[in-house]
Design a protein around this motif. Structure first.
Motif, PDB file in Angstrom:
ATOM      1  N   LEU A  47       0.835  -1.199   0.000  1.00  0.00           N
ATOM      2  CA  LEU A  47       0.000   0.000   0.000  1.00  0.00           C
ATOM      3  C   LEU A  47       0.874   1.256   0.000  1.00  0.00           C
ATOM      4  CD1 LEU A  47      -2.992   1.034   0.424  1.00  0.00           C
ATOM      5  CD2 LEU A  47      -2.424   1.156   2.865  1.00  0.00           C
ATOM      6  N   ILE A  48       0.452   2.263  -0.756  1.00  0.00           N
ATOM      7  CA  ILE A  48       1.121   3.570  -0.703  1.00  0.00           C
ATOM      8  C   ILE A  48       0.039   4.633  -0.548  1.00  0.00           C
ATOM      9  CG2 ILE A  48       2.647   5.210  -1.877  1.00  0.00           C
ATOM     10  CD1 ILE A  48       3.730   2.710  -3.465  1.00  0.00           C
ATOM     11  N   VAL A  77      -2.890  13.820  -8.107  1.00  0.00           N
ATOM     12  CA  VAL A  77      -1.963  13.640  -9.230  1.00  0.00           C
ATOM     13  C   VAL A  77      -0.669  12.979  -8.781  1.00  0.00           C
ATOM     14  CG1 VAL A  77      -3.019  15.474 -10.564  1.00  0.00           C
ATOM     15  CG2 VAL A  77      -1.025  16.021  -9.166  1.00  0.00           C
ATOM     16  N   VAL A  78      -0.288  13.205  -7.520  1.00  0.00           N
ATOM     17  CA  VAL A  78       0.843  12.460  -6.974  1.00  0.00           C
ATOM     18  C   VAL A  78       0.463  10.970  -6.929  1.00  0.00           C
ATOM     19  CG1 VAL A  78       2.228  12.072  -4.892  1.00  0.00           C
ATOM     20  CG2 VAL A  78       1.762  14.420  -5.649  1.00  0.00           C
ATOM     21  N   THR A  80      -1.762   9.500  -8.791  1.00  0.00           N
ATOM     22  CA  THR A  80      -1.843   9.022 -10.177  1.00  0.00           C
ATOM     23  C   THR A  80      -0.492   8.492 -10.643  1.00  0.00           C
ATOM     24  OG1 THR A  80      -3.591  10.581 -10.778  1.00  0.00           O
ATOM     25  CG2 THR A  80      -2.231   9.750 -12.574  1.00  0.00           C
ATOM     26  N   ALA A  81       0.554   9.301 -10.404  1.00  0.00           N
ATOM     27  CA  ALA A  81       1.888   8.912 -10.869  1.00  0.00           C
ATOM     28  C   ALA A  81       2.375   7.666 -10.146  1.00  0.00           C
ATOM     29  CB  ALA A  81       2.860  10.071 -10.671  1.00  0.00           C
ATOM     30  N   ILE A  82       2.127   7.599  -8.838  1.00  0.00           N
ATOM     31  CA  ILE A  82       2.580   6.422  -8.074  1.00  0.00           C
ATOM     32  C   ILE A  82       1.898   5.158  -8.608  1.00  0.00           C
ATOM     33  CG2 ILE A  82       2.596   5.321  -5.801  1.00  0.00           C
ATOM     34  CD1 ILE A  82       2.818   8.174  -4.594  1.00  0.00           C
ATOM     35  N   ARG A  84       0.657   4.707 -11.598  1.00  0.00           N
ATOM     36  CA  ARG A  84       1.157   4.364 -12.943  1.00  0.00           C
ATOM     37  C   ARG A  84       2.529   3.690 -12.868  1.00  0.00           C
ATOM     38  NH1 ARG A  84      -1.236   7.040 -17.574  1.00  0.00           N
ATOM     39  NH2 ARG A  84      -3.220   7.917 -16.869  1.00  0.00           N
ATOM     40  N   VAL A  85       3.346   4.139 -11.902  1.00  0.00           N
ATOM     41  CA  VAL A  85       4.669   3.513 -11.757  1.00  0.00           C
ATOM     42  C   VAL A  85       4.534   2.116 -11.136  1.00  0.00           C
ATOM     43  CG1 VAL A  85       6.914   3.691 -10.580  1.00  0.00           C
ATOM     44  CG2 VAL A  85       5.901   5.729 -11.645  1.00  0.00           C
ATOM     45  N   HIS A  86       3.612   1.980 -10.168  1.00  0.00           N
ATOM     46  CA  HIS A  86       3.423   0.686  -9.491  1.00  0.00           C
ATOM     47  C   HIS A  86       1.973   0.225  -9.644  1.00  0.00           C
ATOM     48  CE1 HIS A  86       7.353   0.893  -7.702  1.00  0.00           C
ATOM     49  NE2 HIS A  86       7.072   1.970  -6.993  1.00  0.00           N
ATOM     50  N   LYS A  89       0.451  -2.043  -6.962  1.00  0.00           N
ATOM     51  CA  LYS A  89       0.272  -1.601  -5.578  1.00  0.00           C
ATOM     52  C   LYS A  89      -1.100  -0.941  -5.400  1.00  0.00           C
ATOM     53  CE  LYS A  89       4.621  -2.505  -4.265  1.00  0.00           C
ATOM     54  NZ  LYS A  89       5.134  -3.157  -5.479  1.00  0.00           N
ATOM     55  N   ARG A 114      -9.893  11.143 -15.692  1.00  0.00           N
ATOM     56  CA  ARG A 114      -9.010  10.139 -16.313  1.00  0.00           C
ATOM     57  C   ARG A 114      -9.395   8.742 -15.839  1.00  0.00           C
ATOM     58  NH1 ARG A 114      -4.801  11.657 -13.823  1.00  0.00           N
ATOM     59  NH2 ARG A 114      -4.667  13.918 -13.945  1.00  0.00           N
TER      60      ARG A 114
ATOM     61  N   PHE B  28       9.057   7.693 -17.234  1.00  0.00           N
ATOM     62  CA  PHE B  28       7.864   8.434 -16.797  1.00  0.00           C
ATOM     63  C   PHE B  28       7.995   9.879 -17.241  1.00  0.00           C
ATOM     64  CE2 PHE B  28       5.045  10.989 -14.355  1.00  0.00           C
ATOM     65  CZ  PHE B  28       3.939  10.191 -14.113  1.00  0.00           C
ATOM     66  N   THR B  54       5.514   5.379 -19.235  1.00  0.00           N
ATOM     67  CA  THR B  54       4.289   6.143 -19.001  1.00  0.00           C
ATOM     68  C   THR B  54       4.430   7.557 -19.527  1.00  0.00           C
ATOM     69  OG1 THR B  54       3.813   4.861 -17.019  1.00  0.00           O
ATOM     70  CG2 THR B  54       2.710   6.991 -17.223  1.00  0.00           C
ATOM     71  N   ILE B  56       2.032  10.960 -19.734  1.00  0.00           N
ATOM     72  CA  ILE B  56       0.748  11.567 -19.370  1.00  0.00           C
ATOM     73  C   ILE B  56       0.738  13.013 -19.844  1.00  0.00           C
ATOM     74  CG2 ILE B  56      -0.907  12.097 -17.540  1.00  0.00           C
ATOM     75  CD1 ILE B  56       0.342  10.015 -15.792  1.00  0.00           C
ATOM     76  N   ILE B  63       0.172  20.234 -12.366  1.00  0.00           N
ATOM     77  CA  ILE B  63      -0.111  18.795 -12.360  1.00  0.00           C
ATOM     78  C   ILE B  63       1.096  18.026 -12.889  1.00  0.00           C
ATOM     79  CG2 ILE B  63      -1.606  17.002 -13.331  1.00  0.00           C
ATOM     80  CD1 ILE B  63      -3.962  18.914 -13.005  1.00  0.00           C
ATOM     81  N   ASN B  66       3.806  17.851 -10.210  1.00  0.00           N
ATOM     82  CA  ASN B  66       3.437  17.026  -9.053  1.00  0.00           C
ATOM     83  C   ASN B  66       3.294  15.554  -9.431  1.00  0.00           C
ATOM     84  OD1 ASN B  66       3.136  18.657  -6.486  1.00  0.00           O
ATOM     85  ND2 ASN B  66       2.146  19.981  -7.984  1.00  0.00           N
ATOM     86  N   MET B  67       3.005  15.276 -10.693  1.00  0.00           N
ATOM     87  CA  MET B  67       3.063  13.880 -11.149  1.00  0.00           C
ATOM     88  C   MET B  67       4.505  13.394 -11.132  1.00  0.00           C
ATOM     89  SD  MET B  67       0.362  13.651 -14.274  1.00  0.00           S
ATOM     90  CE  MET B  67      -1.375  13.345 -13.947  1.00  0.00           C
ATOM     91  N   GLY B  70       5.371  12.487  -7.712  1.00  0.00           N
ATOM     92  CA  GLY B  70       4.846  11.166  -7.344  1.00  0.00           C
ATOM     93  C   GLY B  70       5.653  10.031  -7.947  1.00  0.00           C
ATOM     94  N   ALA B  71       5.993  10.176  -9.230  1.00  0.00           N
ATOM     95  CA  ALA B  71       6.758   9.120  -9.902  1.00  0.00           C
ATOM     96  C   ALA B  71       8.131   8.976  -9.258  1.00  0.00           C
ATOM     97  CB  ALA B  71       6.889   9.440 -11.389  1.00  0.00           C
ATOM     98  N   ALA B  74       7.985   7.237  -6.069  1.00  0.00           N
ATOM     99  CA  ALA B  74       7.787   5.805  -6.284  1.00  0.00           C
ATOM    100  C   ALA B  74       9.044   5.132  -6.836  1.00  0.00           C
ATOM    101  CB  ALA B  74       6.610   5.589  -7.234  1.00  0.00           C
ATOM    102  N   GLY B 204       5.821   0.076  -1.086  1.00  0.00           N
ATOM    103  CA  GLY B 204       5.086  -0.842  -0.210  1.00  0.00           C
ATOM    104  C   GLY B 204       6.020  -1.318   0.892  1.00  0.00           C
TER     105      GLY B 204
END
Lengths: 248, 356, 177
Positions: A47-48, A77-78, A80-82, A84-86, A89, A114, B28, B54, B56, B63, B66-67, B70-71, B74, B204
């Motif tokens: 989980l994230i 959106v953070v 969303t990216a996580i 898409r990468v995982h 998860k 989306r 990404f 990926t 986007i 956005i 901030n994506m 996030g990437a 991760a 995780g």
């Protein structure tokens, strides 16, 4: 000696840090429900979470799984990216009403549109809690806040935004439910809704959204019992409870 | 994995950025349309799909960045690109990434400003690249001056970002984005740190307690310590990553041109023209505009009679040159703001006017 | 050597493609080339423009002020760019779309490129006719290398379009000889 049986214990997905929320605040209840669900679904290690800016900014102090902060309003959106990468998860974001409905409106709308396969938990307490109880887009008509001393007026502030209803129009949104945590029965209902929102993601159903009407006694200048009664009587009257969208 | 051989291609700067990112292992990308960098998201949407990464199209620069946050959190190699007004919006995310120590690459294909400005080439964002965002942080910024460097530096940027867990910016401009030149794509170059584990990344909490990516440090003294720790990292960048080009210094030039990016390449033409007229000029070109090569410029500027700072703005790098050189009275500045691109002849005329 | 070229016309005439075509022949012949288009809002109103620098040495400025060669596709282009020409400039004009030749300085090469393209039953090869004229007038590139690059640029469409383009290149070439 009578045998002892464990009937209740702290979820593994909570840390040992005590909640620091105000008396009567709904955040602690929802945090604990999430931790219980994570344990029950056995997803703590996959989980994230994405924490908001606002009262729940310290959510990561209480949850014992991976969590990132996000800039104010940007959690979807953070997340969303996580995701898409995982993609394997489970990813969720947790936001308040100032964070989501005011500064982060673009982020939540586009993430919903989306149809990202995410779980989004929205805590609506009709004001900015962390910064001292200012007017939020969700504040009720007439609500007195630190920035609306004469109460919310349509001519000055417009009308409260019904986020759950707003999101129904997006094709990519699969599940929306509005709940509250004012008594034992409503807490059980909330847990059911949250669990479904997580299961939907795990089962690949898609974007799932739970709005929790939550009390903020400190900023509302009420005792916790009165604050809960205010939700039952006034807030839930404007923001109707129940299942709003469910696409199988 | 097949070994790819190097390729010589005639491509635009914006396309070179895409090839470099993919060769460096970036999988990404999030970006938002803005001229003059649109070829990056357009070409990336095709190429990233081929590389099974990926892509986007974000709904705003806030956005996109901030994506990328996030990437990066991760554990992915992530990039976004934009042009000046979009970079202003991205400053939020850049600061958060610096605070959270997340690696990412940003490309700024600069245009004229302030405000909406225009879409012509400009160097108007030297300040917001070298003095980025809110909070006390730094960011390596590389300024290419041809399309080969657009490719090479973008690749470098990913390695540097991972090396320091910090955002890195490529500071290009509309001319470099649109210009086509011959480029050698180094398909055999191995990205550094690409396979280095990122134990801090959120993947995780398997067999461990949950961990956090955060920049909020409210306990007394903790943020102060964090800033001291970041400073140590920035000091390492300053010690190890400064890059510059000095041309013609071996001839003991009388005059020194200091210019970066597009103006630096045009200045090389000016130096050639000056030589034909008997003027001995050298070029000092900062490649990392942060960390700025203060000591190296100080040395190069010691023996010259005059220093000409030439920019496509009204004097931004000029401040750094003044910090670097001992005698600021030797400095002359010529700038073309608002999308003006000087010619080699124009720059020579200015220099001749000042040395008479 | 250094050869600085400006190509100007209107959208859809293949102005930018002509520039890339010449640039790629230069690169194929081992020279350096730098091609710079007009972009974005400059394109509004249908204007199309690119500059091209070809050299044996490193190319410093890709911006062309005074061209060695000016290729103009139509009336608006010649009116906008004729003033850039110097005595040394060779101006290759598509006379089919230039009823009023306003060029002053420079050596003129007049080619009825659109007319020639029409005779080949394809308006789309006007730029290739002008490329042929350029090859013949400047003698920097070989015809054979131009053919090689043309085939490469046509890619999968070479089968159906190569012959028409070769004819256009030849016609342009011969119109100057």
């Amino acid at each position: 000696m009578a045998s002892e049986k464990t009937v209740y214990k702290k979820p593994k997905s909570l840390t040992d840090v005590n909640f620091t929320y105000c008396w009567g605040c709904g955040h602690s209840t929802v945090h604990k429900l999430i931790a219980e669900i994570v344990d029950e679904l056995n997803i703590r290690e996959t989980l994230i979470g994405v924490a908001p800016v606002g009262c729940a900014v310290f959510a990561y102090d209480f949850w014992n799984f991976d969590v990132t902060e996000a800039a104010h309003g940007r959690a979807p959106v953070v997340a969303t990216a996580i995701k898409r990468v995982h993609p394997d998860k489970t990813v969720f974001c947790y936001q308040g009403d100032g964070d989501m409905v005011s500064i982060g409106l673009a982020e939540i709308m586009h993430t919903a549109n989306r149809g990202e396969n995410l779980t989004v938990i929205f805590i609506n307490n009709t004001n900015y809690g962390m910064t001292g109880g200012q007017l939020a887009p969700t504040s009720l008509m007439g609500q007195v806040t630190t920035t609306s001393p004469r109460g919310r007026e349509a001519a000055l502030h417009g009308y409260p935004i019904k986020m759950a209803e707003l999101l129904t129009q997006f094709e990519g949104v699969k599940y929306i439910e509005r709940v509250k945590v004012t008594d034992a029965a409503s807490v059980i209902k909330t847990k059911k809704a949250l669990k479904k929102a997580f299961l939907n993601q795990i089962n690949g159903v898609g974007f799932s959204f739970v709005e929790v009407l939550s009390s903020c006694p400190a900023n509302w200048r009420m005792d916790p019992v009165t604050a809960n009664a205010h939700i039952d009587k006034n807030i839930a009257a404007y923001y109707p409870l129940g299942l709003i969208k469910d696409v199988k | 994995m097949t070994t790819k051989s190097n390729e010589k291609v005639f491509i635009k700067g914006n396309h070179a950025v895409v090839e470099a990112a993919l060769d460096a292992g970036c999988r990404f990308y999030a970006g938002y349309p803005i001229t003059p960098q649109n070829e990056i998201p357009e070409f990336m949407s095709k190429r990233m799909h081929e590389e099974k990464g990926t892509f986007i199209q974000a709904e705003s620069e806030l956005i996109s960045v901030n994506m990328v946050f996030g990437a990066a959190a991760a554990g992915a190699r992530a990039m976004t690109t934009s042009s000046s007004p979009g970079i202003s919006l991205m400053q939020e995310g850049i600061s958060y990434m610096a605070g959270c120590e997340l690696p990412a690459v940003l490309v700024n294909v600069m245009r004229g400003g302030p405000g909406l400005g225009n879409i012509q080439p400009s160097q108007s964002d030297y300040f917001q690249a070298t003095r980025p965002g809110h909070g006390d942080f730094r960011m390596i910024t590389l300024a290419p001056h041809n399309i080969q460097e657009m490719y090479n530096f973008t690749f470098d940027a990913f390695d540097l970002a991972d090396k320091y867990r910090n955002p890195v910016m490529i500071l290009a401009d509309g001319l470099l984005g649109q210009l086509m030149e011959n480029v050698e794509l180094d398909r055999s170059r191995k990205p550094l740190y690409l396979n280095t584990p990122k134990p801090w990344a959120l993947t995780g909490a398997k067999g461990r307690d949950g961990q956090r990516i955060l920049s909020l440090l409210m306990q007394p003294g903790v943020l102060e310590k964090h800033n001291f720790d970041l400073k140590k990292k920035y000091d390492l960048m300053t010690k190890d990553e400064i890059k510059f080009e000095a041309q013609g210094m071996e001839n003991n030039p009388d005059y020194l041109i200091v210019a970066f990016g597009t103006v630096a390449r045009i200045s090389k033409g000016t130096i050639r023209l000056a030589a034909e007229e008997g003027l001995k000029a050298g070029l000092f070109r900062p490649i990392t505009v942060w960390p700025f090569p203060y000591a190296q410029l100080k040395e190069a500027a010691k023996k010259v009679k005059k220093i000409f700072v030439l920019e496509m703005n009204m004097g931004q790098m000029l401040d750094d040159v003044k910090i670097a050189v001992e005698d600021a009275s030797k400095i002359e500045f010529y700038g073309r703001p608002g999308g003006g691109v000087p010619t080699a002849e124009e720059l020579l005329k200015f220099i001749k006017g000042k040395v008479k | 050597m250094i050869e600085q070229i400006i190509i100007a016309g209107s959208g859809g005439q293949g102005v930018l493609t002509l520039g890339i075509f010449l640039a790629r022949i230069a690169v194929y012949e081992g020279k350096n080339a730098a091609w710079l288009p007009s972009y974005g809002a400059e394109k509004r109103g249908g204007f199309s423009f690119c500059s091209l620098v070809i050299s044996d040495k490193e190319i410093y400025s890709p911006v062309v002020e005074t061209p060695d060669t000016l290729i103009v596709f139509d009336q608006r282009a010649i009116e906008s760019y004729a003033a850039r020409a110097a005595e040394k400039t060779m101006i290759i004009e598509n006379t089919s779309l230039i009823p009023n030749d306003t060029a002053g300085k420079g050596k003129k090469v007049l080619v009825a490129a659109s007319g020639i393209a029409k005779a080949l039953q394809s308006d789309k090869v006007t730029n290739i006719v002008l490329a042929g004229a350029y090859l013949a007038a400047k003698k920097i590139f070989t015809f054979q290398n131009a053919e090689t690059i043309m085939k490469d640029m046509l890619g999968s469409k070479a089968g159906s379009l190569m012959q028409k383009n070769i004819d256009a290149l030849k016609s342009g070439f011969e119109s100057v000889k």
